[in-house]
Scaffold this motif. Structure first.
Motif, mmCIF file in Angstrom:
data_model
loop_
_atom_site.group_PDB
_atom_site.id
_atom_site.type_symbol
_atom_site.label_atom_id
_atom_site.label_comp_id
_atom_site.label_asym_id
_atom_site.label_seq_id
_atom_site.Cartn_x
_atom_site.Cartn_y
_atom_site.Cartn_z
ATOM 1 N N ILE A 32 0.861 -1.186 0.000
ATOM 2 C CA ILE A 32 0.000 0.000 0.000
ATOM 3 C C ILE A 32 0.899 1.238 0.000
ATOM 4 O O ILE A 32 1.747 1.392 0.881
ATOM 5 C CB ILE A 32 -0.895 0.028 1.263
ATOM 6 N N TYR A 39 -2.188 -1.248 -3.760
ATOM 7 C CA TYR A 39 -3.110 -0.144 -3.491
ATOM 8 C C TYR A 39 -2.360 1.182 -3.499
ATOM 9 O O TYR A 39 -1.284 1.310 -2.908
ATOM 10 C CB TYR A 39 -3.784 -0.324 -2.125
ATOM 11 N N ARG A 72 -5.312 -0.763 -7.268
ATOM 12 C CA ARG A 72 -6.573 -0.096 -6.913
ATOM 13 C C ARG A 72 -6.272 1.182 -6.144
ATOM 14 O O ARG A 72 -5.288 1.266 -5.413
ATOM 15 C CB ARG A 72 -7.432 -1.047 -6.076
ATOM 16 N N PRO A 101 -7.612 -1.249 2.984
ATOM 17 C CA PRO A 101 -7.239 -2.454 2.218
ATOM 18 C C PRO A 101 -6.793 -3.614 3.099
ATOM 19 O O PRO A 101 -6.988 -4.783 2.734
ATOM 20 C CB PRO A 101 -6.090 -1.971 1.324
#
Lengths: 444, 109
Positions: free
Chosen positions: A4, A29, A76, A177
């Motif tokens: 992330i 992410y 994402r 996430p």
């Protein structure tokens, strides 16, 4: 393990950072933190002027620019770019990136509900001053509840490529996430606290990878190509902080510690909608170059209240400056300051505050600044704040005349008189959590 | 002997409303006990003089070899109200590092 990253520490941060994060290495992410306390009032005004606006306008073009890469690399995006108009933001993203699925989290905007909250007996007292909201009710410009990670995880569960929120907490962007991928529950307090700490470390972008780092800053390599932070999160709540290989900056115990302490209150009570994290339990270990492992974090149940971020019209301010050169630079600036104050008094003008600083002498550190014997030049900086716009406007006429009618060698007046600015102030308050309800919408 | 704080510690500062928060970190965790003893709330308040109108509150994070200092009423109203050039207290941490502290040479790690 999931990766992330955070590519935006505030609205206005480096435009290239999120693009490079997606281009330069593996990622699952990409989070983007656009909101500061007063940003909501700015976007509220934009929405009043145009009902299709009211969100972070940098965001949709960014997604348009990286859409293809996001798809190819299965990255994402989670961003609190929605401001007070997440739906409009989502539609613009869909227009510029038609191939991406977009979900929004709604429910943080409580501006239309404020009067009903007051009627129900919720005073929404200012957390700093204790004053009830009723004292400034008619001046309120925006009111939003801080949203935690669980509504964001719900949005991820729709399979959306891009999740847009309004006023979510900064830390929820990174925690969501983890909740989504690892199935963490609302009573997994230690894990939620760990994810919250991870979010705190990356929420200010490059401030954890060498940016604004006091420790050995001269040796930090390649600021021009600084890498933004990446958390490698494990299902057990432990994680590593790192950055892409080949990027500039540094991830060390020093850079991570500085960021951990940034904007921290009581370290044992770091309160979010998701949990209360205890920063005195954090254990750090350097785990190779540009890599710090973080373990041991303890957390406690979330509080029963939700925090509101309320903004209101406070008044006006203006700040102007002049530069005086050697010899006697400081003395001249001090005389000029006295002249301005006397002239304002003679005009019968009063202000909530007049504040004078001497840049180049002690403006940043006050009495803690080191003494200087011969000051080459000094910038006199005078600011006024008050409710009367006319008085503030009159003040802005009082600096430039000093160039001809005050002490010698005044310069630096090139921009003429300073602008009068509106002061929008921040009003933090608490309400019972059950007043806040969120829901997720997929925007087609 | 006397030493300026920046010889053994680094810092980062920011704002929490009208309060300035300073994270002060010993470069070598073994020197944490020196900053814990020397950098008291009262001494920090004295160091910044009239720049800090309110109280100074200190929290300890021995796990990070660090102190967290909250300097109340230090930012001229804070946020958008402040007329200060450093309205968010970004430089306050650096300002603290000029403070002189006292120690025995032998205790310096």
């Amino acid at each position: 393990m999931i990766r992330i990253a955070n590519g935006q520490g505030f609205w206005g941060d480096w435009l290239e950072a999120p693009v490079r994060l997606v281009e330069q290495g593996p990622l699952d992410y990409l989070t983007l933190d656009y909101l500061a306390e007063v940003t909501m009032s700015i976007v509220q005004k934009q929405k009043q002027a145009d009902p299709n606006l009211g969100y972070a306008r940098d965001f949709p073009p960014l997604i348009g620019r990286i859409a293809k890469l996001l798809r190819q690399r299965q990255v994402r995006v989670i961003a609190n770019a929605g401001g007070v108009n997440p739906i409009a933001c989502a539609r613009e993203v869909r227009r510029l990136a038609p191939g991406l699925k977009v979900a929004v989290v709604l429910g943080d905007d409580v501006f239309p509900k404020l009067d009903s909250f007051i009627e129900q007996g919720h005073a929404m007292a200012n957390m700093d001053t204790g004053e009830p909201l009723s004292t400034i009710r008619e001046k309120v410009l925006s009111a939003n509840a801080y949203i935690g990670a669980f509504p964001l995880a719900e949005a991820l569960a729709t399979g959306a490529d891009v999740v847009i929120t309004g006023r979510s907490t900064d830390t929820a962007l990174a925690l969501a996430p983890m909740v989504h991928e690892f199935g963490w529950k609302m009573d997994d307090f230690n894990k939620l606290a760990a994810g919250t700490v991870a979010g705190h470390i990356i929420e200010c972008g490059a401030q954890s990878t060498g940016g604004n780092c006091q420790a050995d800053w001269k040796t930090i390599p390649d600021f021009a190509n600084i890498g933004y932070p990446i958390v490698e999160a494990e299902p057990d709540g432990s994680f590593a902080v790192t950055k892409h290989k080949g990027t500039g900056g540094r991830v060390s115990l020093d850079t991570v510690k500085e960021q951990l302490l940034y904007e921290l209150g009581d370290p044992q009570k770091y309160i979010t909608p998701d949990c209360v994290a205890d920063f005195t339990t954090i254990q750090l270990r350097q785990d190779g170059d540009d890599r710090v492992r973080v373990t041991g974090i303890k957390g406690y149940p979330a509080t029963t209240t939700a925090k509101l971020s309320i903004s209101y019209m406070h008044g006006y301010k203006a700040i102007g400056s002049l530069v005086y050169s050697w010899p006697d630079a400081l003395e001249k600036a001090q005389v000029a300051d006295r002249i301005v104050r006397e002239r304002l008094l003679n005009l019968g003008l009063t202000f909530d505050e007049i504040y004078t600083e001497y840049l180049g002498v002690n403006a940043c550190h006050g009495p803690a600044a080191p003494a200087v014997e011969q000051i080459p030049e000094v910038q006199l900086r005078i600011g006024v704040r008050g409710a009367d716009k006319k008085a503030i406007d009159r003040f802005t006429r009082e600096l430039v005349p000093l160039v001809l009618n005050g002490p010698p060698t005044a310069t630096g007046f090139g921009d003429g008189r300073p602008p009068v600015r509106e002061v929008v102030a921040y009003w933090p308050a608490l309400v019972p959590k059950d007043l806040i309800t969120t829901h997720v919408e997929v925007v087609e | 002997m006397k030493l300026p704080l920046h010889k053994i510690a680094h810092a980062r500062s920011g704002d929490k409303g009208d309060a300035s928060n300073i994270g002060l970190i010993a470069y070598n965790p073994a020197n944490y006990k020196i900053i814990e003893r020397e950098v008291t709330a009262a001494r920090v308040k004295e160091h910044f003089g009239d720049l800090v109108a309110g109280d100074v509150v200190r929290y300890e994070l021995p796990n990070l070899g660090a102190l967290n200092l909250l300097l109340y009423e230090a930012l001229g109203g804070g946020g958008t109200l402040s007329l200060r050039i450093d309205a968010q207290g970004k430089t306050m941490g650096a300002g603290l590092l000029s403070m002189e502290i006292d120690m025995e040479e032998s205790e310096l790690a």
